[in-house]
Design a protein around this motif. Structure first.
Motif, PDB file in Angstrom:
ATOM      1  N   VAL A   1      27.777  11.221 -31.332  1.00 31.66           N
ATOM      2  CA  VAL A   1      27.947  12.249 -32.358  1.00 31.66           C
ATOM      3  C   VAL A   1      27.120  11.851 -33.570  1.00 31.66           C
ATOM      4  O   VAL A   1      27.342  10.800 -34.167  1.00 31.66           O
ATOM      5  N   LEU A   2      26.149  12.688 -33.901  1.00 34.54           N
ATOM      6  CA  LEU A   2      25.347  12.492 -35.104  1.00 34.54           C
ATOM      7  C   LEU A   2      25.553  13.698 -36.021  1.00 34.54           C
ATOM      8  O   LEU A   2      25.987  14.761 -35.573  1.00 34.54           O
ATOM      9  N   PHE A   3      25.212  13.528 -37.286  1.00 33.64           N
ATOM     10  CA  PHE A   3      25.469  14.554 -38.280  1.00 33.64           C
ATOM     11  C   PHE A   3      24.165  14.992 -38.941  1.00 33.64           C
ATOM     12  O   PHE A   3      23.168  14.271 -38.929  1.00 33.64           O
ATOM     13  N   GLU A   4      24.189  16.179 -39.512  1.00 32.61           N
ATOM     14  CA  GLU A   4      23.027  16.694 -40.226  1.00 32.61           C
ATOM     15  C   GLU A   4      22.669  15.727 -41.347  1.00 32.61           C
ATOM     16  O   GLU A   4      23.492  15.372 -42.182  1.00 32.61           O
ATOM     17  N   GLY A   5      21.430  15.277 -41.357  1.00 29.80           N
ATOM     18  CA  GLY A   5      20.997  14.314 -42.360  1.00 29.80           C
ATOM     19  C   GLY A   5      19.888  13.440 -41.812  1.00 29.80           C
ATOM     20  O   GLY A   5      19.235  13.772 -40.816  1.00 29.80           O
ATOM     21  N   THR A   6      19.651  12.305 -42.459  1.00 30.99           N
ATOM     22  CA  THR A   6      18.579  11.403 -42.051  1.00 30.99           C
ATOM     23  C   THR A   6      19.092  10.366 -41.065  1.00 30.99           C
ATOM     24  O   THR A   6      20.308  10.213 -40.863  1.00 30.99           O
TER      25      THR A   6
ATOM     26  N   ALA B   1      11.598   5.064 -35.083  1.00 28.47           N
ATOM     27  CA  ALA B   1      11.684   5.640 -36.431  1.00 28.47           C
ATOM     28  C   ALA B   1      10.424   5.373 -37.232  1.00 28.47           C
ATOM     29  O   ALA B   1       9.986   6.221 -38.026  1.00 28.47           O
ATOM     30  N   ASP B   2       9.829   4.209 -37.037  1.00 30.81           N
ATOM     31  CA  ASP B   2       8.621   3.870 -37.803  1.00 30.81           C
ATOM     32  C   ASP B   2       7.439   4.751 -37.439  1.00 30.81           C
ATOM     33  O   ASP B   2       6.442   4.801 -38.186  1.00 30.81           O
ATOM     34  N   ARG B   3       7.528   5.429 -36.307  1.00 30.72           N
ATOM     35  CA  ARG B   3       6.440   6.328 -35.912  1.00 30.72           C
ATOM     36  C   ARG B   3       6.630   7.732 -36.473  1.00 30.72           C
ATOM     37  O   ARG B   3       5.743   8.578 -36.339  1.00 30.72           O
ATOM     38  N   LEU B   4       7.791   7.983 -37.068  1.00 28.56           N
ATOM     39  CA  LEU B   4       8.078   9.285 -37.659  1.00 28.56           C
ATOM     40  C   LEU B   4       7.532   9.350 -39.082  1.00 28.56           C
ATOM     41  O   LEU B   4       7.416   8.312 -39.759  1.00 28.56           O
ATOM     42  N   PRO B   5       7.195  10.552 -39.575  1.00 26.26           N
ATOM     43  CA  PRO B   5       6.573  10.679 -40.907  1.00 26.26           C
ATOM     44  C   PRO B   5       7.393  10.039 -42.027  1.00 26.26           C
ATOM     45  O   PRO B   5       6.837   9.375 -42.904  1.00 26.26           O
ATOM     46  N   ALA B   6       8.718  10.221 -42.019  1.00 29.06           N
ATOM     47  CA  ALA B   6       9.553   9.689 -43.101  1.00 29.06           C
ATOM     48  C   ALA B   6      10.330   8.454 -42.684  1.00 29.06           C
ATOM     49  O   ALA B   6      11.222   8.011 -43.417  1.00 29.06           O
ATOM     50  N   GLY B   7      10.037   7.910 -41.511  1.00 26.61           N
ATOM     51  CA  GLY B   7      10.724   6.711 -41.067  1.00 26.61           C
ATOM     52  C   GLY B   7      12.222   6.920 -40.925  1.00 26.61           C
ATOM     53  O   GLY B   7      12.671   7.910 -40.338  1.00 26.61           O
ATOM     54  N   LEU B   8      13.001   5.986 -41.474  1.00 26.28           N
ATOM     55  CA  LEU B   8      14.466   6.091 -41.390  1.00 26.28           C
ATOM     56  C   LEU B   8      15.008   7.240 -42.228  1.00 26.28           C
ATOM     57  O   LEU B   8      16.172   7.625 -42.069  1.00 26.28           O
ATOM     58  N   ASN B   9      14.183   7.813 -43.095  1.00 25.13           N
ATOM     59  CA  ASN B   9      14.610   8.936 -43.923  1.00 25.13           C
ATOM     60  C   ASN B   9      14.258  10.285 -43.306  1.00 25.13           C
ATOM     61  O   ASN B   9      14.288  11.313 -43.979  1.00 25.13           O
ATOM     62  N   THR B  10      13.922  10.276 -42.020  1.00 26.66           N
ATOM     63  CA  THR B  10      13.599  11.515 -41.313  1.00 26.66           C
ATOM     64  C   THR B  10      14.866  12.317 -41.035  1.00 26.66           C
ATOM     65  O   THR B  10      15.876  11.778 -40.567  1.00 26.66           O
ATOM     66  N   ILE B  11      14.841  13.623 -41.344  1.00 30.72           N
ATOM     67  CA  ILE B  11      15.954  14.528 -41.023  1.00 30.72           C
ATOM     68  C   ILE B  11      15.982  14.752 -39.514  1.00 30.72           C
ATOM     69  O   ILE B  11      14.964  15.101 -38.905  1.00 30.72           O
ATOM     70  N   ILE B  12      17.154  14.579 -38.898  1.00 31.71           N
ATOM     71  CA  ILE B  12      17.234  14.636 -37.432  1.00 31.71           C
ATOM     72  C   ILE B  12      17.835  15.944 -36.915  1.00 31.71           C
ATOM     73  O   ILE B  12      17.906  16.152 -35.705  1.00 31.71           O
ATOM     74  N   GLY B  13      18.289  16.832 -37.787  1.00 34.70           N
ATOM     75  CA  GLY B  13      18.836  18.112 -37.348  1.00 34.70           C
ATOM     76  C   GLY B  13      20.266  18.004 -36.865  1.00 34.70           C
ATOM     77  O   GLY B  13      20.866  16.921 -36.837  1.00 34.70           O
TER      78      GLY B  13
ATOM     79  N   SER C   1      15.594  12.181 -28.665  1.00 33.72           N
ATOM     80  CA  SER C   1      15.958  12.066 -27.258  1.00 33.72           C
ATOM     81  C   SER C   1      17.348  11.454 -27.131  1.00 33.72           C
ATOM     82  O   SER C   1      17.903  10.909 -28.098  1.00 33.72           O
ATOM     83  N   GLY C   2      17.908  11.524 -25.926  1.00 32.41           N
ATOM     84  CA  GLY C   2      19.239  10.962 -25.710  1.00 32.41           C
ATOM     85  C   GLY C   2      19.270   9.474 -25.984  1.00 32.41           C
ATOM     86  O   GLY C   2      20.220   8.954 -26.596  1.00 32.41           O
ATOM     87  N   GLY C   3      18.230   8.757 -25.549  1.00 33.43           N
ATOM     88  CA  GLY C   3      18.190   7.323 -25.792  1.00 33.43           C
ATOM     89  C   GLY C   3      18.071   6.982 -27.256  1.00 33.43           C
ATOM     90  O   GLY C   3      18.692   6.030 -27.751  1.00 33.43           O
ATOM     91  N   GLN C   4      17.291   7.747 -28.000  1.00 31.67           N
ATOM     92  CA  GLN C   4      17.139   7.513 -29.431  1.00 31.67           C
ATOM     93  C   GLN C   4      18.449   7.769 -30.173  1.00 31.67           C
ATOM     94  O   GLN C   4      18.820   7.018 -31.084  1.00 31.67           O
ATOM     95  N   ARG C   5      19.157   8.808 -29.779  1.00 34.47           N
ATOM     96  CA  ARG C   5      20.446   9.119 -30.400  1.00 34.47           C
ATOM     97  C   ARG C   5      21.440   7.978 -30.145  1.00 34.47           C
ATOM     98  O   ARG C   5      22.198   7.588 -31.040  1.00 34.47           O
TER      99      ARG C   5
END
Length: 585
Positions: free
Chosen positions: A429-434, A465-477, A484-488
């Motif tokens: 379970v993840l939440f709207e945010g980074t 995460a380091d490959r994403l534009p905002a890194g750990l501050n990327t909004i995940i929806g 992906s399931g593994g990333q979650r």
């Protein structure tokens, strides 16, 4: 519960009194609104009185009064406008405060209800209560309440003025009152019952739509579009039928009441025009009396039409109160646990889920020493996840005991107990945010960036995460749908690592990881589980070979236990499961 509430409050007063408890803090604004509508109602009576004075002045050729008669018209409409403003604003303010309190209390209550409640109610049904049902309460608390107060005061004012002019004729209205009351009462019962049906059908619509939308991939791959369409049409059609039944009930009851009122007005007109009565009343008073009786027709009609809105609001309020009456999680704990040592003992534990007849666990007994890693394996439905859910007291055992540091779990405060447990579920379970906000969730929100980064590194979150534009501050929806399931699942593991609790539950924690990611995560988990008590639930036996002890479960019972090597040497159930998984490798 809800049926009992409906039965106890069949006349609506119980529900209304309970609703009024939520507006205690807004009595000043309520009083202001009431004052505004008193002014509005007074202008209706003043208009009838003005008509009387105007006709008497014309009949007596007293044209010197035309000045104040003209000014009084302006004054009447000015007062009416001010009253309307005060009344509308005041009642709207009170109503929105009421709805806000109900909605917030419902959400707060949902956060403390036991897990068994969520097993019996779908999320779509609960969401429909928060959205659709709350708006029905809004209707009853705004439009309906405004109409009742405004038009009710108008009727009272006009009725009093008619009594003043001719009390004998006015009593004809009293004769028809019981008939009007009977019609309204019959209609109210049916409207309330239909409102409950509409609210239930809205919940069914939300459930059908939610499942089809969330499972759109399965729907399309397995050709379920027609079946889902048919299901949705069916529940939507039920909603339409219920609504039309309500329209028919309202459309029948309102004209009946109007005809009763019109009949009284017609009778009044007939009697009032008798020569003997005309001789005893002035022309102005006679016309004012007939006008006041006619003025009452509109507010009475509006009062009867608002009945359907009231019943919708009452039905919605009942659904709220039935939820509020659900008992929250039982927490009789008196001990605050600062830092658990980590000794866990299941002592003759048996457990049956609510509304189930088959026990999920049968006489389970074992001890986990502090710092020990114990794995639970077995086929689906053997009771592994049930055992994991009992440790944080998502469910309470009724037979046997579960002890932590030699004290029953029920001795500890729930919040204190759960603060000692880290959990990674199979269904993340993840939440709207980074990403960072999901790692440092809840009580972890004040964690430093360095600690969040360390947890992300340990769980291999940084790797993607380091490959994403905002890194750990990327909004995940919503629920991390951009990942992906593994990333979650890695984010969920990082969350547990950051919590650094003395007890750790891994319920299929690596189930959504690919082979390469699993290897890295296993290395990270081996570091994380050191010096803490860990309960691992796994189908993939390769992930628990290094556990200190393995418990093999079948049909809610522990049938074998020992290390990986010991269980293989026994050649029993574990060996059979192991050979089944690795026979083709």
């Amino acid at each position: 519960m809800q049926k009992e509430l409906i039965k106890d409050s069949s006349n609506g007063w119980v529900v209304y009194r309970r609703l009024m408890q939520y507006v205690k803090g807004d009595w000043p604004m309520f009083s202001l609104a009431l004052f505004g509508f008193v002014l509005y109602a007074a202008t209706q009576t003043a208009a009838a009185k003005w008509l009387e004075n105007f006709i008497n002045a014309v009949e007596a050729n007293n044209f010197s009064e035309r000045g104040w008669l003209a000014l009084s018209i302006i004054l009447i409409f000015a007062v009416r406008g001010a009253g309307t403003l005060l009344g509308n604003y005041g009642f709207s303010y009170v109503a929105r405060s009421l709805v806000n309190r109900l909605r917030c209390q419902m959400f707060d209550h949902l956060l403390v209800l036991p897990c068994s409640f969520y097993q019996q109610h779908s999320s779509a049904e609960l969401l429909s209560r928060l959205t659709y049902n709350v708006e029905q309460v809004t209707g009853a608390a705004t439009d309906a309440l405004k109409t009742i107060v405004r038009e009710g005061l108008t009727v009272v004012g006009l009725f009093g003025y008619m009594l003043y002019l001719n009390w004998k004729l006015t009593l004809l209205f009293v004769l028809v009152a019981p008939l009007v009351g009977a019609v309204v009462a019959l209609a109210s019962k049916r409207l309330r019952r239909l409102s409950h049906g509409i609210q239930s059908s809205v919940g069914d619509i939300s459930t059908a739509a939610s499942e089809a939308i969330k499972g759109y991939q399965v729907v399309r791959i397995f050709g379920g579009a027609d079946a889902e369409r048919e299901r949705f049409v069916k529940v939507s059609e039920r909603n339409r039928r219920q609504f039309m039944k309500m329209v028919v009930t309202q459309s029948i009851s309102t004209p009946i009441v109007q005809m009763l009122v019109a009949s009284v007005v017609a009778l009044l007109t007939y009697i009032a025009m008798s020569p003997s009565l005309l001789e005893s009343m002035q022309t102005g008073a006679f016309i004012a009396f007939i006008s006041a009786a006619s003025f009452m027709a509109k507010p009475i009609r509006q009062l009867t039409e608002v009945n359907s809105t009231i019943q919708k609001g009452l039905a919605a309020a009942e659904s709220f109160f039935s939820l509020f009456d659900e008992k929250p999680e039982v927490d009789r704990g008196t001990v605050k646990l600062a830092h658990a040592k980590g000794k866990v003992e299941f002592r003759d534990v048996s457990f049956i889920y609510p509304r189930s007849e088959e026990p999920a666990l049968k006489h389970i007994s074992f001890v986990i020493q502090p710092g020990e890693t114990v794995a639970l394996v077995g086929r689906s439905g053997s009771g592994k996840s049930t055992m994991a859910s009992l440790l944080p007291r998502f469910f309470d055992v009724e037979q046997g005991q579960i002890l932590l540091d030699d004290r029953p779990l029920s001795d500890y405060w729930l919040s204190s107990l759960r603060s000692q447990i880290g959990l990674v579920n199979q269904h993340v379970v993840l939440f709207e945010g980074t990403i960072a906000e999901n790692i440092a969730y809840g009580a972890l929100a004040n964690a430093s960036e360095a600690d969040i980064r360390a947890a992300a590194d340990a769980a291999m979150v940084s790797e993607f995460a380091d490959r994403l534009p905002a890194g750990l501050n990327t909004i995940i929806g919503e629920n991390g749908f951009l990942l992906s399931g593994g990333q979650r699942q890695r984010i969920a593991i990082a969350r547990a690592i950051l919590k650094d609790a003395p007890l750790l539950i891994l319920d299929e924690a690596t189930s959504a990881l690919d082979t390469e990611s699993e290897r890295f995560i296993q290395t990270a988990l081996e570091r994380v589980i050191q010096d803490r008590t860990t309960l691992i639930i796994a189908h993939r036996l390769s992930t628990i070979e290094r556990a200190d002890r393995i418990l093999v479960m079948e049909h809610g019972q522990v049938v074998e236990q020992g290390s990986h090597a010991e269980l293989l040497a026994k050649g029993g159930s574990y060996a059979a499961l192991y050979n089944m998984q690795f026979s083709d490798m």
